[in-house]
Each structure stands twice: as C-alpha cells, then as structure tokens.
Design a protein around this motif. Structure first.
Motif, PDB file in Angstrom:
ATOM      1  N   SER A  62      -8.541 -22.998 -19.328  1.00 56.44           N
ATOM      2  CA  SER A  62      -8.962 -22.301 -20.606  1.00 56.44           C
ATOM      3  C   SER A  62     -10.195 -21.516 -20.350  1.00 56.44           C
ATOM      4  O   SER A  62     -10.776 -21.452 -19.384  1.00 56.44           O
ATOM      5  CB  SER A  62      -9.518 -23.471 -21.634  1.00 56.44           C
ATOM      6  N   SER A  66     -15.148 -18.847 -27.697  1.00 56.32           N
ATOM      7  CA  SER A  66     -14.239 -18.918 -28.757  1.00 56.32           C
ATOM      8  C   SER A  66     -13.782 -17.498 -29.136  1.00 56.32           C
ATOM      9  O   SER A  66     -12.973 -17.170 -30.185  1.00 56.32           O
ATOM     10  CB  SER A  66     -15.041 -19.575 -30.063  1.00 56.32           C
ATOM     11  N   ILE A  99      -1.878 -25.469 -28.431  1.00 50.91           N
ATOM     12  CA  ILE A  99      -2.740 -26.127 -29.368  1.00 50.91           C
ATOM     13  C   ILE A  99      -1.699 -26.352 -30.544  1.00 50.91           C
ATOM     14  O   ILE A  99      -0.973 -25.224 -30.668  1.00 50.91           O
ATOM     15  CB  ILE A  99      -3.575 -25.445 -29.762  1.00 50.91           C
ATOM     16  N   ILE A 110      -7.371 -20.059 -31.528  1.00 51.58           N
ATOM     17  CA  ILE A 110      -5.997 -20.286 -31.495  1.00 51.58           C
ATOM     18  C   ILE A 110      -4.984 -19.263 -31.366  1.00 51.58           C
ATOM     19  O   ILE A 110      -4.060 -19.651 -31.016  1.00 51.58           O
ATOM     20  CB  ILE A 110      -5.723 -21.540 -32.670  1.00 51.58           C
ATOM     21  N   ALA A 133      -2.850 -31.758 -29.953  1.00 54.29           N
ATOM     22  CA  ALA A 133      -4.093 -31.765 -30.882  1.00 54.29           C
ATOM     23  C   ALA A 133      -5.517 -31.726 -30.262  1.00 54.29           C
ATOM     24  O   ALA A 133      -5.441 -31.616 -29.140  1.00 54.29           O
ATOM     25  CB  ALA A 133      -3.792 -33.001 -31.629  1.00 54.29           C
ATOM     26  N   GLN A 134      -6.411 -31.643 -31.212  1.00 51.83           N
ATOM     27  CA  GLN A 134      -7.500 -31.410 -30.677  1.00 51.83           C
ATOM     28  C   GLN A 134      -7.814 -32.782 -29.832  1.00 51.83           C
ATOM     29  O   GLN A 134      -7.717 -33.913 -30.485  1.00 51.83           O
ATOM     30  CB  GLN A 134      -8.630 -31.194 -31.902  1.00 51.83           C
ATOM     31  N   PHE A 138     -13.658 -33.092 -28.392  1.00 52.32           N
ATOM     32  CA  PHE A 138     -13.895 -32.214 -28.916  1.00 52.32           C
ATOM     33  C   PHE A 138     -15.109 -32.362 -30.068  1.00 52.32           C
ATOM     34  O   PHE A 138     -15.772 -31.528 -30.241  1.00 52.32           O
ATOM     35  CB  PHE A 138     -12.799 -31.593 -29.682  1.00 52.32           C
ATOM     36  N   THR A 158      -7.296 -33.834 -39.144  1.00 51.93           N
ATOM     37  CA  THR A 158      -6.825 -33.708 -37.904  1.00 51.93           C
ATOM     38  C   THR A 158      -6.241 -34.712 -37.478  1.00 51.93           C
ATOM     39  O   THR A 158      -6.087 -36.021 -37.849  1.00 51.93           O
ATOM     40  CB  THR A 158      -8.247 -33.452 -36.844  1.00 51.93           C
ATOM     41  N   LEU A 160      -6.762 -36.284 -33.854  1.00 45.54           N
ATOM     42  CA  LEU A 160      -7.333 -36.333 -32.610  1.00 45.54           C
ATOM     43  C   LEU A 160      -6.487 -37.211 -31.342  1.00 45.54           C
ATOM     44  O   LEU A 160      -6.177 -38.223 -31.871  1.00 45.54           O
ATOM     45  CB  LEU A 160      -8.909 -36.726 -32.637  1.00 45.54           C
ATOM     46  N   MET A 198     -12.126 -34.775 -39.524  1.00 46.65           N
ATOM     47  CA  MET A 198     -13.110 -34.250 -38.477  1.00 46.65           C
ATOM     48  C   MET A 198     -14.631 -34.965 -38.615  1.00 46.65           C
ATOM     49  O   MET A 198     -15.023 -35.247 -37.748  1.00 46.65           O
ATOM     50  CB  MET A 198     -13.044 -32.766 -38.355  1.00 46.65           C
TER      51      MET A 198
END
Length: 253
Positions: A62, A66, A99, A110, A133-134, A138, A158, A160, A198
């Motif tokens: 990755s 960002s 993602i 994303i 998913a996240q 994170f 979310t 997670l 989140m």
C-alpha cells in the motif's frame, strides 16, 4: 497442482505481517517482498529473483500517504510490475486486496483502488481480488494522527474487520483450487461481524490511551456523504467474520 510457495508484496506492512504469519502456520513457504527485504515492486529491483519458483503472489502493498494522485500512480505501476515479473517467473495466480466501496468512491485515497483493481484485472497473470472493510487497526491510526488529549473522529457507519481475518481469507483465495472463473462478479468482500460507528470504536480505544474522543457528524473528508449513506459498508454477498472491535481490543491486553 498445489500452491505452496507464495510471495507477499508488502510483507512488512500492517496486513502483510499477518499474511506471512498465516502462510507460515499453514506450513507453506512465504517469500516476503518489501524494500526491507531488498525487493521494490515499483522499480522492479529484486523482483525477478524473489519470484523464482513462486506459485502465487498475494499483493497487500500500500501507499504510505492519503494523496490520491500519488497513491494512484503507485498502485498502477506496482500492479503492472508484479504482472510482468510474475509472467516471466511462471506465477500461476495473483491475489490482491482492495477496499469495500472502491467502485463508488469519487475522491480521496479510495479512488486509487479503482486503478489498482483495473490494473490487476488487465494483467496477464490470473487474478483474484478481495475487497475488505477498514481494519480494526485503522482506529488506532486515526488517533495517532491527532496527538494530544482529544481526538475528533467521524460518526460514520463502518464494519471494522481484523487484519488477521483478512489475511486468512487472502491466503484461502491464493491456495484454493480453481472453481470457475478466477475473477467473478461481484468481487468478493470481507468485513467484521457487525456494523459500528467509527467514533464509538475510537472512544473504546481512547479510554485505554487516556484520550477523549469526540464524534463529528459532518466530517471534512472525501466522500463523507457517501460514507454516511453506507456506501463503504459490505454488500449482501460479503463474508462476515469476527472478532468485533471490542473483542479484538480486549485480546490486545
């Protein structure tokens, strides 16, 4: 023919470490690939040597920031490099992580996953994609970005999932026998067992760190409206797997 030797692009990262652990625990030969091991999947340095004798590649590399443009270029070049070297080495399959909601995103990091997915699917080596998913991890990263006694996290839905859980699914996709087309529609997804907010997850971690977490209803972030509407939540075909964030946090000790 079984798949026993698997190279891991991004092996020293948050997800890659778990992928290497899962492979090792299953008695498979993991070939870690990262700049720390002398392999650069962007420049191609060390890549041909690393892929010699490799049956499959799991790509969890990755970009470290960002920025949309930089991330997009990284994923485009890295995917092409893995396919070109993989074809030369006779690699039979590449499994790559993306993602959930990547196809719906209009801005931000994303969006780079749209190019990442397309570059892999256009390559000569057969590909299996997995949208995740996240990660539980994170949440801690969000707190790390805001040093001090107070952190502001979005009140966004979310689902997670633990990085270890995603790693297990990536390995399964890498080693299971062929069953129809390598890449089917819809692209498979994996997420945690339940929907969470989140900011609420952040508050649980904040209690342990001595940080007060304040939820923000209208966060200044890419595609916040889409996120609020659930665009980045798993679809009905997604695989849901634990632990929950609270269970995962408790297990951290």
């Amino acid at each position: 023919m079984s798949i026993d030797t698997i190279a891991v692009a991004g092996a020293t990262g948050r997800l890659g470490r778990h992928v290497v652990d899962v492979l090792t625990e299953q008695g498979r030969q993991a070939v870690p690939m990262s700049r720390a091991t002398g392999v650069d999947i962007v420049t191609g340095e060390g890549l041909d040597a690393a892929l010699t004798g490799v049956d499959a590649v799991i790509d969890v590399a990755s970009w470290h920031a960002s920025d949309e443009a930089a991330a997009t270029e990284f994923f485009r070049v890295a995917a092409r490099s893995l396919h070109e070297a993989g074809q030369r080495a006779g690699v039979r399959r590449i499994v790559a992580v993306s993602i959930i909601g990547a196809d719906k995103a209009t801005s931000g990091f994303i969006v780079s996953q749209q190019v990442h997915e397309a570059a892999h699917l256009a390559g000569p080596v057969p590909v299996r994609l997995l949208r995740a998913a996240q990660f539980h991890e994170f949440v801690g990263q969000l707190l790390d970005w805001q040093p001090g006694d107070t952190a502001y996290l979005p009140n966004l839905p979310t689902q997670l999932v633990a990085a270890r859980t995603v790693a297990e699914e990536l390995v399964r996709l890498a080693v299971e026998p062929e069953a129809g087309p390598v890449q089917e529609a819809p692209i498979p997804e994996i997420a945690g067992p339940r929907r969470e907010i989140m900011a609420e997850a952040g508050a649980l971690l904040g209690e342990r760190r001595g940080v007060k977490v304040v939820g923000i209803d209208n966060p200044d972030m890419p595609d916040a409206d889409l996120a609020a509407a659930g665009a980045f939540l798993p679809g009905p075909h997604a695989k849901l797997a634990g632990p929950t964030f609270a269970e995962w946090l408790e297990a951290q000790g």
